[in-house]
Scaffold this motif. Structure first.
Motif, PDB file in Angstrom:
ATOM      1  N   ALA A   1       0.790  -1.330  -0.036  1.00  0.00           N
ATOM      2  CA  ALA A   1      -0.080  -0.072  -0.017  1.00  0.00           C
ATOM      3  C   ALA A   1       0.951   1.318  -0.006  1.00  0.00           C
ATOM      4  O   ALA A   1       2.087   1.290   0.606  1.00  0.00           O
ATOM      5  CB  ALA A   1      -0.937  -0.278   1.186  1.00  0.00           C
ATOM      6  N   GLN A   2       0.569   2.068  -0.610  1.00  0.00           N
ATOM      7  CA  GLN A   2       1.151   3.543  -0.783  1.00  0.00           C
ATOM      8  C   GLN A   2       0.984   4.177   0.913  1.00  0.00           C
ATOM      9  O   GLN A   2       0.072   4.097   1.416  1.00  0.00           O
ATOM     10  CB  GLN A   2       0.516   4.439  -2.015  1.00  0.00           C
ATOM     11  CG  GLN A   2       1.250   4.174  -3.249  1.00  0.00           C
ATOM     12  CD  GLN A   2       0.761   5.088  -4.340  1.00  0.00           C
ATOM     13  OE1 GLN A   2      -0.434   5.187  -4.233  1.00  0.00           O
ATOM     14  NE2 GLN A   2       1.634   6.049  -4.988  1.00  0.00           N
ATOM     15  N   GLY A   3       2.151   4.892   0.989  1.00  0.00           N
ATOM     16  CA  GLY A   3       2.041   5.522   2.357  1.00  0.00           C
ATOM     17  C   GLY A   3       0.955   6.450   2.381  1.00  0.00           C
ATOM     18  O   GLY A   3       0.588   7.095   1.442  1.00  0.00           O
ATOM     19  N   LEU A   4       0.291   6.555   3.486  1.00  0.00           N
ATOM     20  CA  LEU A   4      -1.051   7.498   3.821  1.00  0.00           C
ATOM     21  C   LEU A   4      -0.205   8.867   4.113  1.00  0.00           C
ATOM     22  O   LEU A   4      -0.343   9.408   5.355  1.00  0.00           O
ATOM     23  CB  LEU A   4      -1.565   6.897   4.929  1.00  0.00           C
ATOM     24  CG  LEU A   4      -3.085   7.262   5.085  1.00  0.00           C
ATOM     25  CD1 LEU A   4      -3.857   6.997   3.623  1.00  0.00           C
ATOM     26  CD2 LEU A   4      -3.617   6.503   6.215  1.00  0.00           C
TER      27      LEU A   4
END
Lengths: 525, 464
Positions: free
Chosen positions: B122-125
């Motif tokens: 998942a891409q960093g939030l």
């Protein structure tokens, strides 16, 4: 009456721009996604085949028992074409070791370029989750509001039409519109599988494809009901669409990310490198014991230093030598007899550290998994990856089997005490090793030959005792050594997992159905 | 008139449900994302400190023998940076560990670190993701019915019955959307900076605020571009639901389908050999070198550096290293080209442009990796020279340079603080600008073209 309303809505939807655009998106995106997934699978299979051939060749070429060390190459699962789950995070190789339990798959399973890690990829299940949920909302958000805005709702309900029947009719009409889109997606997917020569599915896998389809239908039902619920809550279509789409982006793109980052932030796991450092600490006494044992054997055999004609060795009991001192052979016989059981003991001690690390990873993953259940798309994603053998559970079970296989292999070696035989490190007849004096003479002869040139060296080599030159003996017979075998669909835990997710989706659908019906009963016309 | 229109539009957006829900979603996500990034940064820094300490111990152990310092593999792990709260530039996914000896830069890898392989990628939030994914969507959601919606409500004809130019009207709409959403971004970023300050994990100083300013600038450009796409979709149809469908399809394509196709495109359009093939080729070449090596090239005597066969051995090992290095460098070059070309394909997507602009702004991601890779090569040459200079001074060394073994060069100890250590230099302004150039040009050009199209389309729009 329900059928009539459903038919009317279905026909109206079919001729609408939404259906045309939805179908066009599916026509464009689904085949493209399948082409990319199948291509990726082909690449993985090629890597798998090449790696397996290499490993097989090396395994069968082992000339001594210490080198009979099978590697397990993970065969990519064909069903992962539908849902890649966590398969991209995993390697494909496990090299069995005496001194360490295999923890995770290592190596490169697909693309060799680590820079490409920066790119994400889509799979069939994700596309279904995104596109179909979006169109489910686009078809349902104005089911009641539009009728209200056009003043048609009043006209319909002044007739003898039950509100529940009207609602069910609407729901079925939208579902009937979306199911052909879903069918198109799955039929295309199945066609791709059937037309790909590298992909062969067995009966259990086809059952999983069917279950995946049913799950997708249920997933679409959830979003249609959600859209209807929002529509029943709103008076205007513009309000309804805003709420629907903002909820959609929240459920599809935010909840999954929040779940991952919450798990990373709030469930601490040991860093991989720290675990490696801890393993080094556990192993430290072994290296001291090893050194002491080596000195002890050298002293016992009265050897100043070991001399071999050819030698290849390393940690974890690897050893292959030919030619040299007879005392060197005795040294290795004594040393291997001590070393291999000790390595196995230390592997057990190290496993406690590895297990703690693994438990941490699993705990983190479980937290993420539970938090992600807040989003139907994630429930569907978990379901899909489990059915397609690409979920974390699959890899955990796989690695458990590999560890069991390691134990079986070690038991086989231990029962036969292979490390106590000279064949552990050499295939030479012990009689052909020489005494200290003879070895000194031979070294002297070699030095002389070296001074005289290549021809003299060739002659010197030819005069060596049998087996001294590397490669004078063939590979060992490895028939009888345990072989690794794994069938993914023998997992029973996966079906419980799938069933639980299916029940959850069903539960959400039922709750939404009840709420929407209740809401629509009181809907102001 | 323009000001009146702008204020009216802005008020319309700010009091609208869409904006309010967007605000309610975005600001908490900004705060949560920053909190999560701060936690992650803290963890990574702790681990980094531990590993650095371990590396220092290893280096002091090696310092007892200068050849050991030269031939042992060292690594440089890219340290975590403050800008990760704004955009981690995918550094957790890109190679972040570079390995080298005095003789060669051996390679790079992705350090597993705190990555959990059982978690979905998942891409960093972080702020960048929020703008890229959420704000882009919300911009379209705010803009899709700007024209078609007004037409449906019959307010458009009413507006143009007054003396209002179409250009002013369109521009007021555009500016209203951009201002409203930029305000949300600003509030989100300010809240995030407060969280970062309170966490004490991020040094909020002038340099940090400057890059944040730059980030807001690229963000503004990105929001403007997305607003123009939304307005164009709105002018393309007379019905707002059709405009919405166009917007949604465009967004799904730009934010989801196109970026996720890169892997496939990289493989199909710019294929490179896989690691197994390269390894097999190298093995073949090394076997060839060993087969043709003169007799004695494998003899060794650890007790005697001047053992005559050590020269042959050193030559053979150097040949082996050069052959491997040549192949690997060529392969690494192919990897870089594959990555760069694939990225170039995405230049038409506003999301890809925004991503690259931020990398340039923060000096992170691929720019940081590539700069370190190049700088490390320069450092390695000076490291080797340092070793050779010390070796030349040692009379007990035969000076037969063997890149892999501690056999035939100086075995003198060296003070740990004398050993050259690679230190990272951040990318300079010119380098960053050069990196951003293509994306910036593409983004401005795309914005200009779409704005012109939107304007032309709106001039001909039937407002009745």
């Amino acid at each position: 009456m329900i059928g009539l309303i459903a038919r009317k809505d279905f026909l109206l939807n079919l001729t609408s721009a939404r259906f045309v655009i939805g179908l066009a998106v599916c026509l464009l995106v689904i085949p493209f996604t399948l082409v990319t997934s199948v291509d990726r699978y082909k690449q993985q299979i090629n890597v798998y085949k090449t790696a397996s051939e290499k490993v097989e060749t090396e395994y069968k070429a082992a000339k001594v028992y210490s080198n009979v060390r099978p590697s397990v190459i993970h065969r990519p699962e064909a069903l992962a074409v539908f849902s890649e789950g966590v398969s991209r995070n995993m390697g494909n190789t496990v090299q069995l070791q005496y001194g360490e339990y295999p923890l995770l798959l290592s190596g490169v399973a697909g693309f060799s370029n680590p820079l490409l890690n920066a790119f994400f990829s889509l799979d069939f299940a994700t596309v279904i989750a995104i596109v179909l949920s979006l169109f489910a909302l686009v078809f349902s958000y104005d089911a009641f509001t539009r009728e209200r805005e056009n003043n048609t709702l009043k006209m319909i309900l002044v007739n003898r039409i039950n509100r529940s029947a009207f609602f069910i009719g609407k729901f079925l009409g939208i579902l009937l519109t979306l199911v052909p889109m879903l069918l198109f997606c799955f039929v295309t997917g199945i066609l791709f599988l059937l037309l790909s020569p590298d992909i062969a599915l067995d009966g259990a896998m086809w059952t999983n494809v069917l279950l995946l389809f049913l799950s997708a239908v249920l997933y679409v039902v959830v979003f249609v009901l959600f859209g209807l619920f929002v529509s029943a809550m709103s008076k205007r279509s513009s309000t309804s669409i805003a709420v629907c789409l903002l909820c959609w982006i929240w459920l599809l793109f935010l909840v999954p990310n929040i779940a991952v980052w919450s798990a990373k932030s709030f469930v601490k796991t040991e860093q991989y490198d720290n675990m490696q450092l801890a393993l080094d600490d556990v192993e430290e006494p072994y290296w001291k014991e090893r050194e002491e044992k080596s000195r002890e054997i050298l002293k016992m055999l009265d050897i100043d230093g070991l001399s071999h004609w050819n030698y290849n060795g390393g940690s974890d009991g690897y050893l292959e030598f030919s030619g040299g001192l007879r005392k060197a052979l005795d040294y290795h016989l004594n040393f291997s007899t001590w070393e291999v059981p000790r390595l196995i003991d230390y592997a057990d001690k190290k496993w406690a550290v590895q297990k703690e690390y693994l438990d941490g990873l699993v705990k983190q993953e479980r937290f993420q998994q539970r938090l992600a259940l807040l989003s139907p798309s994630e429930i569907f994603g978990q379901l899909a990856s489990s059915l397609c053998y690409s979920d974390p559970g699959y890899y955990l079970v796989y690695m458990e089997r590999v560890r069991e296989y390691r134990q079986t292999f070690i038991d086989y070696v231990r029962e036969r005490k292979l490390y106590e035989s000279s064949t552990w490190g050499t295939r030479m007849d012990p009689e052909n090793f020489v005494s200290d004096e003879r070895y000194s003479e031979m070294i002297q002869d070699y030095e002389t030959a070296f001074q005289q040139g290549p021809e003299a060296i060739r002659q010197f080599r030819a005069s060596l005792p049998p087996g001294w030159n590397d490669g004078n003996y063939g590979p060992l017979d490895v028939v009888g050594f345990p072989v690794f075998d794994y069938k993914p669909h023998t997992r029973t835990d996966a079906y419980n997992f799938v069933l639980a997710r299916f029940a959850l989706l069903m539960g959400i659908a039922l709750v939404l159905l009840m709420l929407t019906m209740l809401r629509f009963r009181n809907y102001q016309l | 008139m323009f000001t009146t229109l702008f204020i009216r539009e802005l008020q319309g957006y700010l009091y609208g449900l869409r904006f309010q829900i967007s605000f309610a979603i975005l600001v908490p996500v900004f705060i949560f994302g920053t909190l999560s990034s701060v936690f992650s940064l803290h963890e990574t820094r702790e681990s980094y400190a531990k590993l650095s300490q371990e590396d220092a111990t290893t280096l002091s152990n090696r310092a007892g023998n200068i050849t050991s310092v030269a031939v042992s593999t060292s690594h440089y792990l890219l340290p975590p940076k403050d800008y990760f709260v704004a955009d981690d530039c995918k550094e957790g996914m890109l190679p972040n560990k570079l390995t080298y000896t005095a003789y060669q830069v051996t390679g790079f890898e992705v350090q597993q670190g705190g990555n959990n392989p059982f978690l979905k990628r998942a891409q960093g939030l972080n702020w960048s993701f929020i703008l890229y994914m959420l704000l882009s969507f919300m911009t379209l959601l705010l803009a899709y019915d700007s024209v078609s919606g007004e037409k449906e409500d019959r307010t458009l004809s009413l507006v143009f019955s007054n003396r209002v130019s179409r250009g002013s009207y369109l521009f007021a709409k555009f500016l209203g959307i951009v201002t409203a959403l930029f305000c949300v971004t600003l509030v989100g970023v300010v809240c995030s900076i407060l969280v970062a300050v309170l966490s004490k994990e991020v040094q909020v100083n002038g340099a940090f605020l400057t890059v944040v300013g730059g980030f807001l600038g690229t963000g503004l450009l990105f929001i403007s571009l997305m607003a123009v796409i939304g307005l164009l979709a709105s002018t393309l149809s007379k019905q707002s639901n059709i405009s919405l469908l166009i917007c949604l399809t465009v967004w799904v394509f730009l934010a989801v389908v196109w970026p996720n196709s890169s892997l496939f495109l990289a493989n199909k359009l710019f294929p490179i050999p896989d690691h197994l093939y390269v390894e097999a080729e190298i093995r073949r070449e090394l076997e060839d070198i060993n087969r043709n090596a003169p007799d004695g090239s494998w003899s060794s005597n650890h007790g005697n550096p001047f053992y005559s066969r050590h020269e042959l051995r050193a030559n053979n090992q150097t040949n082996l290293m050069n052959a491997r290095k040549r192949r690997m460098d060529a392969w690494y070059g192919q990897m870089f080209r594959q990555f760069e070309n694939t990225r170039l394909l995405g230049i038409f997507s506003p999301m890809a442009q925004f991503e690259q602009l931020n990398e340039g702004m923060f000096g992170g991601g691929y720019l940081r990796f590539k700069k370190n890779w190049n700088d490390l090569h320069v450092f390695q040459e000076s490291f080797l020279q340092w070793f050779k200079d010390l070796d030349a001074k040692d009379e007990k060394s035969p000076h037969w340079y063997n890149p892999y073994e501690n056999l035939s060069t100086s075995r003198q100890p060296v003070a740990v603080d004398q050993i050259p250590v690679y230190t990272e230099k951040p990318a300079g302004f010119a380098e960053r600008l050069a990196y951003m150039r293509n994306s910036l040009i593409a983004m401005i050009a795309l914005f200009g073209i779409l704005l012109a199209l939107c304007f032309v389309r709106f001039l001909r729009y039937d407002v009745r």
